[in-house]
Design a protein around this motif. Structure first.
Motif, PDB file in Angstrom:
ATOM      1  N   MET B   1     -25.687  78.569  59.038  1.00  7.82           N
ATOM      2  CA  MET B   1     -26.489  78.094  57.912  1.00  7.82           C
ATOM      3  C   MET B   1     -26.298  76.604  57.731  1.00  7.82           C
ATOM      4  SD  MET B   1     -26.150  79.194  54.010  1.00  7.82           S
ATOM      5  CE  MET B   1     -25.919  77.578  53.313  1.00  7.82           C
ATOM      6  N   VAL B   3     -26.934  73.027  55.446  1.00  4.06           N
ATOM      7  CA  VAL B   3     -27.255  72.488  54.131  1.00  4.06           C
ATOM      8  C   VAL B   3     -28.373  71.477  54.328  1.00  4.06           C
ATOM      9  CG1 VAL B   3     -26.412  71.110  52.207  1.00  4.06           C
ATOM     10  CG2 VAL B   3     -24.946  72.837  53.254  1.00  4.06           C
ATOM     11  N   PHE B  55     -30.299  80.390  54.276  1.00  5.34           N
ATOM     12  CA  PHE B  55     -29.498  80.809  53.127  1.00  5.34           C
ATOM     13  C   PHE B  55     -28.247  81.602  53.492  1.00  5.34           C
ATOM     14  CE2 PHE B  55     -33.818  80.114  51.703  1.00  5.34           C
ATOM     15  CZ  PHE B  55     -33.623  79.320  50.589  1.00  5.34           C
ATOM     16  N   GLY B  56     -28.123  81.964  54.755  1.00  5.76           N
ATOM     17  CA  GLY B  56     -26.944  82.716  55.153  1.00  5.76           C
ATOM     18  C   GLY B  56     -27.236  83.537  56.395  1.00  5.76           C
ATOM     19  N   GLU B  57     -26.222  84.199  56.881  1.00  4.51           N
ATOM     20  CA  GLU B  57     -26.421  85.086  58.027  1.00  4.51           C
ATOM     21  C   GLU B  57     -26.482  86.504  57.514  1.00  4.51           C
ATOM     22  OE1 GLU B  57     -23.681  84.383  61.202  1.00  4.51           O
ATOM     23  OE2 GLU B  57     -24.451  82.352  61.523  1.00  4.51           O
ATOM     24  N   PHE B  58     -27.679  86.931  57.204  1.00  2.00           N
ATOM     25  CA  PHE B  58     -27.852  88.224  56.558  1.00  2.00           C
ATOM     26  C   PHE B  58     -28.079  89.350  57.557  1.00  2.00           C
ATOM     27  CE2 PHE B  58     -29.859  85.297  53.246  1.00  2.00           C
ATOM     28  CZ  PHE B  58     -28.655  85.106  52.590  1.00  2.00           C
ATOM     29  N   GLY B  59     -28.379  89.007  58.783  1.00  2.00           N
ATOM     30  CA  GLY B  59     -28.732  90.021  59.767  1.00  2.00           C
ATOM     31  C   GLY B  59     -27.561  90.451  60.639  1.00  2.00           C
ATOM     32  N   VAL B  60     -27.777  91.503  61.378  1.00  4.84           N
ATOM     33  CA  VAL B  60     -26.775  92.007  62.318  1.00  4.84           C
ATOM     34  C   VAL B  60     -27.424  92.092  63.691  1.00  4.84           C
ATOM     35  CG1 VAL B  60     -25.203  93.897  62.889  1.00  4.84           C
ATOM     36  CG2 VAL B  60     -25.711  93.368  60.494  1.00  4.84           C
ATOM     37  N   HIS B  73     -29.863  89.897  48.256  1.00  2.66           N
ATOM     38  CA  HIS B  73     -29.730  88.468  48.541  1.00  2.66           C
ATOM     39  C   HIS B  73     -30.970  87.700  48.098  1.00  2.66           C
ATOM     40  CE1 HIS B  73     -26.333  89.275  51.481  1.00  2.66           C
ATOM     41  NE2 HIS B  73     -25.884  88.313  50.714  1.00  2.66           N
ATOM     42  N   LYS B  76     -31.339  87.365  44.374  1.00  2.00           N
ATOM     43  CA  LYS B  76     -30.418  86.369  43.836  1.00  2.00           C
ATOM     44  C   LYS B  76     -30.873  84.947  44.182  1.00  2.00           C
ATOM     45  CE  LYS B  76     -25.846  85.328  42.793  1.00  2.00           C
ATOM     46  NZ  LYS B  76     -24.459  85.805  42.676  1.00  2.00           N
ATOM     47  N   ILE B  77     -31.281  84.739  45.450  1.00  2.00           N
ATOM     48  CA  ILE B  77     -31.740  83.411  45.880  1.00  2.00           C
ATOM     49  C   ILE B  77     -32.918  82.951  45.031  1.00  2.00           C
ATOM     50  CG2 ILE B  77     -32.902  82.165  47.749  1.00  2.00           C
ATOM     51  CD1 ILE B  77     -31.248  83.993  49.687  1.00  2.00           C
TER      52      ILE B  77
END
Lengths: 227, 227
Positions: B1, B3, B55-60, B73, B76-77
């Motif tokens: 991710m 910035v 926004f992040g590493e949400f996957g697998v 997620h 919230k985002i």
DNA sequence: TGATGTGAAGCGGTTCACAGCC
DNA sequence: GGCTGTGAACCGCTTCACATCA
């Protein structure tokens, strides 16, 4: 002038230019330069010139644009010299509000009919506009020569309604249902998704950089900062 | 991710992804790949992955995304886990229609107050929402903790209304007046310009390529074709 | 001189394609 | 093997800068 595809961003700006010119004309101005227009309305002068140049050479070097002349050109380009008839599907709050939205008339659109499935509503009038049974959609479209449809029904019905609209031969659709509909064939759809706009505001209010000006690290378990 | 600055196009799509996920969850699905999501909802899988990766590493890898996890997620985002209070300025047709627009509640917004200058309207209610005197705007905003303003007044009053809104400390504004308002400072403005959308449809209906499929030369006196 | 019309450069967003990980 | 996360290529729109013309 070149023959090429005109982007929708360009045509959207033409609408804005036209309004600005109307403003200036109301103030009695006769000519305006792209720079003058840009400064006054917070636009970019090169972009104005480029946008206009797609459609012809409307300006005069050393002088600028003759306001009345350019207004006529833009009106014609945007098709605002021709009347259009609007049918609104969905006679709920939004649909009825749109039925006498003054902005329609301003752009040479007039609302000819509302449609709904609710038998209690059918036959009633909103201002001068009658509410018709959605079952009579095709024939009412023909009768009133409706050429623009507005979808103002809940999301779950939007796709079906679009089907009916395209089957009736209408080529221009404005969709207010919170689901992006895709155009098929030569039908033009404008999606006006209030939910997306709202959630965009929500994001803005929530985003970390709005909390005491500091960039916060997202607290997702697996997130990490690179660099 | 990384910035970096997140484009509004990205956050708009997050809204769409969230709706798609809600859809899938309602159907009982537990996981989904970016490709599956893209195919089902006519999106681009690379874009989905890139948008989420901001926004992040949400996957697998090898699996995809866990739907419930990703929904949380995104909620919230987008700040949809927090309540927001809306004040609508202009209690005309559009303003009152928006007052009980179900889309607000869906995104955790609730309409707390309408405002108008018309003494006849003040004190009346639209559903459960009262119409207040615009003169009491600042105090009513404080009282109800209003953090989102909706401008639903005619164009000529929009700039003044925006002034009042920003003075009251509100940071998020949705503008329905047919005049693009610019944000000052850290205020976010979403312009929803129905006139532009309409005129875009008008352009589509009028444009030469829609007349018997032939590209016609514009008939402006000075126009010419290059190349 | 002053402003247009327009190649060229710049920039931001999208799509490709693949290394890396499950 | 399957799918993510991401650098690189690509594409289209915007802005610059200037030749051109009234």
């Amino acid at each position: 002038m070149k023959v090429e595809k005109i982007s929708e961003l360009t045509t959207n700006r033409l609408s804005i230019y036209l309004r600005c010119l109307n403003d200036l004309a109301a103030q009695g101005a006769k000519t305006v330069s792209s720079d003058g227009l840009a400064k006054k309305f917070h636009l970019n002068s090169a972009q104005i010139r480029k946008d206009l140049a797609y459609f012809g050479e409307f300006g005069v070097r050393g002088v600028g644009y003759y306001i009345d002349d350019l207004r006529k050109h833009l009106t014609k380009i945007l098709g605002l010299d021709k009347k259009h008839c609007v049918g609104i599907i969905g006679a709920g709050r939004l649909g009825t509000a749109l039925a006498d939205y003054y902005g329609f008339a301003q752009s040479n659109f007039s609302v000819a009919a509302l449609f709904d499935a609710d038998q209690d509503k059918i036959g009633q009038k909103v201002g001068t506009v009658e509410i018709f049974d959605i079952k009579s959609f095709a024939e009412t479209v023909k009768k009133y020569k409706i050429d623009v449809a507005v979808i103002a029904v809940p999301a779950e019905f939007a796709q079906d309604v679009l089907e009916q609209i395209t089957n009736s031969g209408i080529k221009a659709v404005m969709n207010f249902a919170p689901i992006p509909l895709r155009a098929k064939g030569d039908v033009k759809i404008k999606n006006v998704d209030l939910t997306i706009s709202l959630e965009s505001l929500s994001y803005f209010l929530a985003k970390p950089s709005n909390k005491n000006g500091k960039i916060l690290k997202p607290n997702a378990a697996k997130s990490r900062i690179k660099q």
